[in-house]
Scaffold this motif. Structure first.
Motif, PDB file in Angstrom:
ATOM      1  N   GLU A   1       0.827  -1.208   0.000  1.00  0.00           N
ATOM      2  CA  GLU A   1       0.000   0.000   0.000  1.00  0.00           C
ATOM      3  C   GLU A   1       0.864   1.262   0.000  1.00  0.00           C
ATOM      4  OE1 GLU A   1      -2.504  -0.534   3.402  1.00  0.00           O
ATOM      5  OE2 GLU A   1      -4.011  -1.683   2.269  1.00  0.00           O
ATOM      6  N   GLY A   2       1.998   1.220   0.696  1.00  0.00           N
ATOM      7  CA  GLY A   2       2.893   2.370   0.708  1.00  0.00           C
ATOM      8  C   GLY A   2       3.459   2.665  -0.662  1.00  0.00           C
ATOM      9  N   LEU A   3       3.826   1.623  -1.393  1.00  0.00           N
ATOM     10  CA  LEU A   3       4.355   1.811  -2.741  1.00  0.00           C
ATOM     11  C   LEU A   3       3.283   2.340  -3.687  1.00  0.00           C
ATOM     12  CD1 LEU A   3       6.649  -1.320  -3.224  1.00  0.00           C
ATOM     13  CD2 LEU A   3       7.354   1.069  -3.256  1.00  0.00           C
ATOM     14  N   VAL A   4       2.069   1.828  -3.559  1.00  0.00           N
ATOM     15  CA  VAL A   4       0.973   2.313  -4.410  1.00  0.00           C
ATOM     16  C   VAL A   4       0.745   3.803  -4.171  1.00  0.00           C
ATOM     17  CG1 VAL A   4      -1.518   2.192  -4.823  1.00  0.00           C
ATOM     18  CG2 VAL A   4      -0.197   0.086  -4.639  1.00  0.00           C
ATOM     19  N   ARG A   5       0.685   4.198  -2.909  1.00  0.00           N
ATOM     20  CA  ARG A   5       0.462   5.615  -2.589  1.00  0.00           C
ATOM     21  C   ARG A   5       1.581   6.486  -3.146  1.00  0.00           C
ATOM     22  NH1 ARG A   5      -1.097   3.479   2.456  1.00  0.00           N
ATOM     23  NH2 ARG A   5       0.971   3.937   3.299  1.00  0.00           N
ATOM     24  N   THR A   6       2.803   6.014  -3.014  1.00  0.00           N
ATOM     25  CA  THR A   6       3.946   6.793  -3.476  1.00  0.00           C
ATOM     26  C   THR A   6       3.930   6.958  -4.995  1.00  0.00           C
ATOM     27  OG1 THR A   6       5.326   6.091  -1.618  1.00  0.00           O
ATOM     28  CG2 THR A   6       6.464   6.883  -3.579  1.00  0.00           C
ATOM     29  N   LEU A   7       3.699   5.867  -5.718  1.00  0.00           N
ATOM     30  CA  LEU A   7       3.723   5.918  -7.170  1.00  0.00           C
ATOM     31  C   LEU A   7       2.524   6.679  -7.726  1.00  0.00           C
ATOM     32  CD1 LEU A   7       4.982   2.333  -8.102  1.00  0.00           C
ATOM     33  CD2 LEU A   7       6.287   4.435  -7.766  1.00  0.00           C
TER      34      LEU A   7
ATOM     35  N   ALA B   1      -1.281   1.496  -9.281  1.00  0.00           N
ATOM     36  CA  ALA B   1      -1.034   2.920  -9.051  1.00  0.00           C
ATOM     37  C   ALA B   1      -1.203   3.745 -10.318  1.00  0.00           C
ATOM     38  CB  ALA B   1       0.373   3.118  -8.499  1.00  0.00           C
ATOM     39  N   ASP B   2      -0.958   3.151 -11.459  1.00  0.00           N
ATOM     40  CA  ASP B   2      -0.910   3.906 -12.700  1.00  0.00           C
ATOM     41  C   ASP B   2      -2.245   4.044 -13.415  1.00  0.00           C
ATOM     42  OD1 ASP B   2       0.417   5.035 -15.183  1.00  0.00           O
ATOM     43  OD2 ASP B   2      -0.421   3.179 -15.976  1.00  0.00           O
TER      44      ASP B   2
ATOM     45  N   LEU C   1     -11.291   2.761  -4.401  1.00  0.00           N
ATOM     46  CA  LEU C   1     -11.805   1.407  -4.599  1.00  0.00           C
ATOM     47  C   LEU C   1     -10.836   0.596  -5.446  1.00  0.00           C
ATOM     48  CD1 LEU C   1     -13.965  -0.815  -4.494  1.00  0.00           C
ATOM     49  CD2 LEU C   1     -15.080   0.297  -6.448  1.00  0.00           C
ATOM     50  N   TYR C   2     -10.317   1.209  -6.488  1.00  0.00           N
ATOM     51  CA  TYR C   2      -9.381   0.521  -7.377  1.00  0.00           C
ATOM     52  C   TYR C   2      -8.169   0.034  -6.603  1.00  0.00           C
ATOM     53  CZ  TYR C   2      -6.923  -0.363 -11.791  1.00  0.00           C
ATOM     54  OH  TYR C   2      -6.280  -0.962 -12.843  1.00  0.00           O
ATOM     55  N   ASP C   3      -7.625   0.904  -5.772  1.00  0.00           N
ATOM     56  CA  ASP C   3      -6.428   0.555  -5.007  1.00  0.00           C
ATOM     57  C   ASP C   3      -6.715  -0.528  -3.986  1.00  0.00           C
ATOM     58  OD1 ASP C   3      -5.268   2.523  -6.457  1.00  0.00           O
ATOM     59  OD2 ASP C   3      -4.924   3.901  -4.792  1.00  0.00           O
ATOM     60  N   THR C   4      -7.775  -0.328  -3.195  1.00  0.00           N
ATOM     61  CA  THR C   4      -8.086  -1.268  -2.123  1.00  0.00           C
ATOM     62  C   THR C   4      -8.373  -2.660  -2.667  1.00  0.00           C
ATOM     63  OG1 THR C   4      -9.009   0.511  -0.768  1.00  0.00           O
ATOM     64  CG2 THR C   4      -9.616  -1.741  -0.178  1.00  0.00           C
TER      65      THR C   4
ATOM     66  N   LEU D   1      -6.801  -8.203  -3.862  1.00  0.00           N
ATOM     67  CA  LEU D   1      -6.781  -9.304  -4.825  1.00  0.00           C
ATOM     68  C   LEU D   1      -5.400  -9.940  -4.912  1.00  0.00           C
ATOM     69  CD1 LEU D   1      -8.644 -10.697  -6.949  1.00  0.00           C
ATOM     70  CD2 LEU D   1      -7.719  -9.100  -8.632  1.00  0.00           C
ATOM     71  N   VAL D   2      -4.372  -9.101  -5.011  1.00  0.00           N
ATOM     72  CA  VAL D   2      -3.004  -9.607  -5.139  1.00  0.00           C
ATOM     73  C   VAL D   2      -2.550 -10.301  -3.856  1.00  0.00           C
ATOM     74  CG1 VAL D   2      -0.598  -8.957  -5.472  1.00  0.00           C
ATOM     75  CG2 VAL D   2      -2.378  -7.870  -6.854  1.00  0.00           C
ATOM     76  N   LEU D   3      -2.753  -9.638  -2.720  1.00  0.00           N
ATOM     77  CA  LEU D   3      -2.264 -10.200  -1.462  1.00  0.00           C
ATOM     78  C   LEU D   3      -3.062 -11.427  -1.031  1.00  0.00           C
ATOM     79  CD1 LEU D   3      -1.359  -7.024   0.620  1.00  0.00           C
ATOM     80  CD2 LEU D   3       0.071  -8.425  -0.867  1.00  0.00           C
TER      81      LEU D   3
END
Length: 215
Positions: free
Chosen positions: A82-88, A145-146, A194-197, A202-204
């Motif tokens: 989640e930290g990487l997603v927020r950063t990117l 993130a993108d 919603l997309y991020d969460t 899904l991945v984890l």
């Protein structure tokens, strides 16, 4: 302006990349923007490749993962993801930067990568599986993130969305009932939250399910 630093150069490079695209980031352009000669930038970055590595290092450096602790590996891996997603997500050009460099040349990325590998091993995965997990995880983080950000910065976004939505909604509902029903969210995208969460879940969840089978 004050003393020219590597940080000031990459911060300006990110501003240009986010606003105009990473192809607009050149040594000559940055030198002009910063009011110096190109040679002044070459003291910090020998070429465009080195500049991109510096940008990537700055991007990842903006995310400081918590030190390893006694929390379950699942919790720590979620924090990392989640930290990487927020950063990117902060920088629309981040995906293109990361795609153009070798992550193993980025010091801050190596810290995050090593941490993820350790968590995968703690979860019970083999060396080979841990390598694959971190590879897939990084690719997933970049995609999560993108996507919503990139879509909305593309030219003629609204017009193309209307055309795509109308195309799906015009399909025969008896043959493609779900495409017709879900035409709007399919082409318009989802709220970033919603997309991020959902994407991270899904991945984890897949990683956690595989780990549970080894328990």
């Amino acid at each position: 302006m004050g003393k020219l630093t590597a940080r000031s150069i990459v911060e300006r490079a990110l501003e240009v990349g986010d606003g105009e695209g990473i192809e607009a980031v050149t040594i000559r352009r940055l030198a002009t923007d910063l009011g110096v000669t190109p040679m002044a930038l070459y003291w910090h970055f020998k070429n465009k490749e080195q500049l991109l590595i510096g940008i990537a290092d700055h991007l990842i450096g903006g995310f400081a993962p918590k030190p390893a602790d006694d929390r379950p590996w699942q919790v720590q891996l979620r924090d990392l993801t989640e930290g990487l997603v927020r950063t990117l997500r902060t920088h629309p050009c981040a995906r293109l930067v990361l795609e153009q460099i070798d992550p193993s040349t980025v010091p801050n990325f190596l810290v995050v990568w090593d941490r993820a590998l350790g968590l995968a091993r703690t979860a019970g995965f083999s060396v080979e599986e841990s390598c694959l997990i971190t590879k897939y995880l990084l690719q997933s983080v970049i995609a999560i993130a993108d996507a919503p950000v990139r879509r909305h910065t593309e030219p003629d976004w609204d017009s193309r969305v209307r055309t795509k939505r109308a195309g799906l909604q015009s399909l025969p509902p008896d043959t493609y009932p779900y495409l017709v029903e879900m035409a709007a969210p399919l082409v318009e995208g989802m709220p970033p939250e919603l997309y991020d969460t959902f994407g991270v879940d899904l991945v984890l969840s897949g990683i956690e399910t595989l780990a549970a089978r080894r328990g």
